[in-house]
Scaffold this active site. Structure first.
Site: not given
Length: 301
Positions: A47, A75, A89, A181
């Site tokens: 992203d 992550y 987000d 997300r």
């Protein structure tokens, strides 16, 4: 007659520590320009506001992109509790709020629901295509976006830190196609407190880690110079998750021409995918059929 591409015949992997505020495509274009490369691609979109590992392939290394894309990735991300956003987000518009806040124990228990084989609905603001159009384009236009759930393998999902009641920092190791997300959104729903991602960083992707990542500042400072080449990793690094077999010079020539050829392999099952090397250099990827490798893609020497 095909149009000849301009640029250098350069191959290899560049591990970029992507900054926030740039799309993955913009980073790839910057790398391609800096190296004056004929061809470039990346192994897994981040992203725009995410940071961390963006593995960029140049030249012949682009043929190994699928193997890195399919590899596990890790992550680290921070979830904000108490609010849901339309983008899942911090950049999105808050669409719902909650005064509830989970305990550490409740978070750890809820995380178990998101480990293993799970089904995940991508965010409405994502690059998933609906009738040939990106979901985010429809969402930005105010259209209703309904996306089907997709399977995802989550190797692990753990609580790293709890800075305060409103936030939790997590680490997730997952397979191809995971949306962090969506994890934050669904975790907030499961805990009854709502949630969205505040910060996201990819710490490793297959064989590549953020610690070895090159910054855009470094890339721009040495752009168009051969000094930049020192940051390149060999294309063979993109094949790290495949078994390697070896071959002779004669067999390498046959394989590069797309023909089956004898290889030296041990412990591999019939039909198993592998890559062939001659003197340490990748020659081809294919299926081991008895004493031969049947190539599916080949690398130009």
């Amino acid at each position: 007659m095909a149009r000849k591409r301009k640029g250098r015949d350069i191959s290899g992997w560049l591990v970029v520590d992507k900054p926030a505020g740039m799309t993955s495509t913009a980073v790839v274009n910057k790398v391609k320009w800096a190296f004056d490369a004929k061809k470039a691609g990346h192994a897994g979109t981040l992203d725009p506001d995410a940071t961390g590992v963006l593995a960029v392939a140049l030249g012949e290394a682009t043929k190994t992109v699928p193997f890195v894309t399919d590899a596990l990735k890790a992550y680290e991300f921070t979830v904000t509790f108490g609010a849901a956003t339309n983008t899942d987000d911090a950049e999105g518009e808050v669409i719902a709020r909650s005064d509830a806040r989970p305990t550490d124990a409740e978070i750890k228990e809820a995380l178990n629901r998101f480990v293993g084989d799970i089904d995940q609905v991508p965010p409405a603001f994502s690059a998933v295509k609906i009738d040939g159009q990106r979901a985010y384009a429809k969402a930005r236009a105010g259209e209703e976006v309904e996306l089907a759930a997709r399977p995802l393998w989550v190797e692990s999902l753990i609580l790293l830190e709890r800075p305060d009641a409103d936030h939790a920092t997590l680490e997730m190791v997952c397979g191809k196609g995971g949306y962090v997300r969506s994890i934050a959104r669904d975790l907030g729903d499961a805990l009854g407190c709502l949630g969205h991602v505040r910060e996201l960083r990819r710490v490793w992707s297959g064989p590549f880690t953020a610690q070895e990542g090159v910054t855009l500042a470094q890339i721009e400072a040495e752009a168009k110079s051969e000094a930049l080449d020192r940051f390149l990793r060999p294309l063979e690094d993109g094949l790290a998750d495949l078994p390697c077999v070896t071959c002779s010079a004669e067999a390498a020539t046959r394989l590069r021409n797309g023909n089956p050829a004898p290889v030296i392999a041990s412990g591999l099952d019939y039909g198993e995918e592998a890559w062939a090397a001659h003197e340490g250099r990748a020659v081809a990827v294919g299926r081991v059929m008895g004493p031969e490798l049947h190539p599916s893609r080949v690398f130009v020497s």
